[in-house]
Scaffold this motif. Structure first.
Motif, PDB file in Angstrom:
ATOM      1  N   ARG A  78      10.988   4.147  20.495  1.00  0.00           N
ATOM      2  CA  ARG A  78      11.175   2.737  20.143  1.00  0.00           C
ATOM      3  C   ARG A  78      11.619   2.621  18.703  1.00  0.00           C
ATOM      4  NH1 ARG A  78      11.330  -0.190  24.509  1.00  0.00           N
ATOM      5  NH2 ARG A  78      10.681  -2.026  23.346  1.00  0.00           N
ATOM      6  N   LEU A  79      12.458   1.624  18.409  1.00  0.00           N
ATOM      7  CA  LEU A  79      12.831   1.319  17.026  1.00  0.00           C
ATOM      8  C   LEU A  79      11.835   0.317  16.466  1.00  0.00           C
ATOM      9  CD1 LEU A  79      16.710   0.993  17.037  1.00  0.00           C
ATOM     10  CD2 LEU A  79      15.334   2.685  15.856  1.00  0.00           C
ATOM     11  N   LEU A  80      11.409   0.553  15.238  1.00  0.00           N
ATOM     12  CA  LEU A  80      10.405  -0.290  14.596  1.00  0.00           C
ATOM     13  C   LEU A  80      10.928  -0.829  13.281  1.00  0.00           C
ATOM     14  CD1 LEU A  80       7.360   2.101  15.046  1.00  0.00           C
ATOM     15  CD2 LEU A  80       7.983   0.171  16.515  1.00  0.00           C
ATOM     16  N   LEU A  81      10.727  -2.098  13.045  1.00  0.00           N
ATOM     17  CA  LEU A  81      10.983  -2.706  11.751  1.00  0.00           C
ATOM     18  C   LEU A  81       9.690  -2.574  10.962  1.00  0.00           C
ATOM     19  CD1 LEU A  81      12.737  -4.429   9.816  1.00  0.00           C
ATOM     20  CD2 LEU A  81      11.717  -6.450  10.904  1.00  0.00           C
ATOM     21  N   LEU A  82       9.768  -1.977   9.765  1.00  0.00           N
ATOM     22  CA  LEU A  82       8.587  -1.721   8.939  1.00  0.00           C
ATOM     23  C   LEU A  82       8.650  -2.563   7.670  1.00  0.00           C
ATOM     24  CD1 LEU A  82       8.660   2.172   9.220  1.00  0.00           C
ATOM     25  CD2 LEU A  82       7.356   0.571  10.630  1.00  0.00           C
ATOM     26  N   LEU A  83       7.620  -3.347   7.436  1.00  0.00           N
ATOM     27  CA  LEU A  83       7.508  -4.182   6.238  1.00  0.00           C
ATOM     28  C   LEU A  83       6.245  -3.760   5.503  1.00  0.00           C
ATOM     29  CD1 LEU A  83       8.248  -7.410   8.198  1.00  0.00           C
ATOM     30  CD2 LEU A  83       9.811  -6.332   6.623  1.00  0.00           C
ATOM     31  N   ARG A  84       6.406  -3.326   4.237  1.00  0.00           N
ATOM     32  CA  ARG A  84       5.280  -2.807   3.472  1.00  0.00           C
ATOM     33  C   ARG A  84       5.070  -3.591   2.192  1.00  0.00           C
ATOM     34  NH1 ARG A  84       8.795   1.093   4.371  1.00  0.00           N
ATOM     35  NH2 ARG A  84       8.350   2.631   5.955  1.00  0.00           N
ATOM     36  N   VAL A  85       3.806  -3.841   1.875  1.00  0.00           N
ATOM     37  CA  VAL A  85       3.435  -4.430   0.592  1.00  0.00           C
ATOM     38  C   VAL A  85       2.162  -3.735   0.128  1.00  0.00           C
ATOM     39  CG1 VAL A  85       2.689  -6.495  -0.643  1.00  0.00           C
ATOM     40  CG2 VAL A  85       4.434  -6.681   1.134  1.00  0.00           C
ATOM     41  N   GLN A  86       2.205  -3.202  -1.070  1.00  0.00           N
ATOM     42  CA  GLN A  86       1.017  -2.639  -1.703  1.00  0.00           C
ATOM     43  C   GLN A  86       0.787  -3.454  -2.960  1.00  0.00           C
ATOM     44  OE1 GLN A  86       1.293   1.523  -2.454  1.00  0.00           O
ATOM     45  NE2 GLN A  86      -0.778   1.673  -3.259  1.00  0.00           N
ATOM     46  N   SER A  87      -0.425  -3.972  -3.124  1.00  0.00           N
ATOM     47  CA  SER A  87      -0.660  -4.939  -4.185  1.00  0.00           C
ATOM     48  C   SER A  87      -1.975  -4.701  -4.911  1.00  0.00           C
ATOM     49  CB  SER A  87      -0.671  -6.350  -3.590  1.00  0.00           C
ATOM     50  OG  SER A  87      -0.932  -7.311  -4.583  1.00  0.00           O
ATOM     51  N   GLN A  88      -1.976  -5.039  -6.173  1.00  0.00           N
ATOM     52  CA  GLN A  88      -3.207  -5.071  -6.959  1.00  0.00           C
ATOM     53  C   GLN A  88      -3.569  -6.520  -7.300  1.00  0.00           C
ATOM     54  OE1 GLN A  88      -2.213  -2.449 -10.263  1.00  0.00           O
ATOM     55  NE2 GLN A  88      -3.655  -0.954  -9.458  1.00  0.00           N
ATOM     56  N   ARG A  89      -2.789  -7.455  -6.778  1.00  0.00           N
ATOM     57  CA  ARG A  89      -3.008  -8.870  -7.111  1.00  0.00           C
ATOM     58  C   ARG A  89      -3.670  -9.668  -6.002  1.00  0.00           C
ATOM     59  NH1 ARG A  89       1.384 -12.181  -8.429  1.00  0.00           N
ATOM     60  NH2 ARG A  89      -0.189 -13.481  -9.394  1.00  0.00           N
ATOM     61  N   VAL A  90      -3.408  -9.322  -4.746  1.00  0.00           N
ATOM     62  CA  VAL A  90      -3.923 -10.116  -3.631  1.00  0.00           C
ATOM     63  C   VAL A  90      -4.550  -9.212  -2.576  1.00  0.00           C
ATOM     64  CG1 VAL A  90      -2.227 -11.962  -3.969  1.00  0.00           C
ATOM     65  CG2 VAL A  90      -1.730 -10.126  -2.370  1.00  0.00           C
ATOM     66  N   CYS A  91      -5.428  -9.788  -1.751  1.00  0.00           N
ATOM     67  CA  CYS A  91      -6.032  -9.032  -0.654  1.00  0.00           C
ATOM     68  C   CYS A  91      -5.007  -8.857   0.474  1.00  0.00           C
ATOM     69  CB  CYS A  91      -7.290  -9.736  -0.155  1.00  0.00           C
ATOM     70  SG  CYS A  91      -6.997 -11.302   0.694  1.00  0.00           S
ATOM     71  N   SER A  92      -5.320  -7.999   1.419  1.00  0.00           N
ATOM     72  CA  SER A  92      -4.363  -7.694   2.489  1.00  0.00           C
ATOM     73  C   SER A  92      -4.042  -8.910   3.352  1.00  0.00           C
ATOM     74  CB  SER A  92      -4.867  -6.534   3.345  1.00  0.00           C
ATOM     75  OG  SER A  92      -6.103  -6.865   3.945  1.00  0.00           O
TER      76      SER A  92
END
Length: 117
Positions: A78-92
């Motif tokens: 399957r093809l997957l669209l991946l969206l990533r955010v790593q933050s020190q400012r906000v919760c997940s």
């Protein structure tokens, strides 16, 4: 274009999740079969057109985190669209909501683009 379904969200919950400002979110959307040429072309075009506005909105304007990215990959055929955010400012939860807000609001701007026949 293939229909995008609900994302797979992998989360590790902790008792202090709302107060923990060191977080990461990875949203994976199933775009369709990897072997389908149309799906692959759609995924490639989508990422090519959307990754810069995604980064600009979430990283530059909202200053959400130090890692903001969009890509596509494959798993189990399957093809997957991946969206990533790593933050020190906000919760997940907040980071995930901002990703969803971007997807709800973003529309490609093809004004001035000449398409080959």
């Amino acid at each position: 274009a293939p229909a995008v379904n609900e994302p797979l969200r992998v989360a590790r919950f902790s008792p202090n999740a709302k107060n923990d400002k060191d977080s990461a979110v990875l949203k994976c959307y199933d775009l369709g079969p990897k072997k389908d040429v149309r799906t692959h072309a759609t995924a490639s075009l989508l990422v090519h057109v959307a990754k810069e506005p995604f980064f600009t909105q979430l990283r530059t304007r909202e200053q959400l985190g130090y890692l903001v990215s969009m890509s596509y990959s494959s798993a189990r055929g399957r093809l997957l669209l991946l969206l990533r955010v790593q933050s020190q400012r906000v919760c997940s939860d907040d980071a995930a909501a901002r990703v969803e807000a971007f997807l709800d609001a973003w529309r490609p701007d093809f004004d001035g683009v000449e398409f080959a026949a």
